[in-house]
Design an enzyme around this catalytic site. Sequence first.
Site, PDB file in Angstrom:
ATOM      1  CB  THR A 152      -0.961  -0.044   1.241  1.00 30.25           C
ATOM      2  OG1 THR A 152      -1.477   1.332   1.670  1.00 30.25           O
ATOM      3  CG2 THR A 152      -0.226  -0.514   2.591  1.00 30.25           C
ATOM      4  CD  GLU A 164      -2.172   5.134   4.467  1.00 27.22           C
ATOM      5  OE1 GLU A 164      -1.707   5.363   5.745  1.00 27.22           O
ATOM      6  OE2 GLU A 164      -2.621   6.082   3.790  1.00 27.22           O
TER       7      GLU A 164
END
Length: 296
Positions: A94, A96
Amino acid sequence: KYVIGSHEGGLVTDMPSHDNLFLYYGDLSDFSSISRIITTIRPDEVYNLAAMSDVRVSFDIPEYTGDVSGLGALRVIEAVRQAGVPAKIYQASTSELYGKVLEVPQTETTPFNPRSPYAIAKQYAYWMSKSYRDGYGMFITNGILFNHESPRRGPNFVTRKITRGAAAIALGGDRKIYLGNLDAKRDWGYAPEYVEAMWRMLQLEKPDDYVLATGETHTIREFLEEAFRHIGKRWEDHVEIKQELFRPSEVDILMGDASKAKRDLGWEPQTTFKDLVKLLLDADIELAKQNGSGQS
Ligand code: F7E
């Protein structure tokens, strides 16, 4: 809690099945269930898309998040290794991971700087995938996907929260949308296109890691503006800011560079930001109509 396979043994009987689609009950926190499924199915390809994927909630349940999103990935990989199945594995990594970003735009070589229990769990999964690839020669690929949205997005994520609320308002509902930080910037793409690229990653000769992103970034405020422009209303009249919806630490800007995916996978995103907002909004307006005006 369900794992999709293509083999009849161990089938979940209370779920609808299709001719070539079979569901099994499994849980990423339970190695024996994952191992049993892998041993039974002996899959050619494994896509680990399961996780506790809500970043804000990960601050409330950090231990569970680490177990499912971090250790859960290890359980899948280890089950494949122990079964001796030559399966190719896709690990859902991800954007993130970039957290408080150290470079804009972010590429496969940008250092990670995660800021949430979710991102840290995913970093563990990322490095485990690499470690098993290097150490055991397994085919494991990390797709570093930036936000990818569709009408199937859960209503707790910001895009769907906005389009569901805007759809209800468009149909005459008197509704407030409660939001947190409107200044964060995200690189939003259309999920089905990203799924196509996941599959392409597993058709390669050699496993590698790939960023999937549009290369465009927009604030939550811009998303609101675009959605409300479509329904001919002012978002300022319908949005209320709630402190509790802010995160203890925020990822301020995500913007990916998917050049490597373009080069190796022949992949390029097709859906623009404006098209995406419209597509999500139209789907929620349709759903709201089916459920009765303004009730979605
Ligand atoms: O937040 C801000 C929030 O929850 C986007 C997951 O699929 O993509 C997703 O993670 C932004 C953040 O997605 C609200 O602070 C403002 O800056 O839609 P989101 P996310 O955190 O970017 C990545 C790639 C993943 O891997 C994750 O699993 O919007 N924001 N107000 C809000 N966000 C939410 N959810 N709710 C609000 O009221």
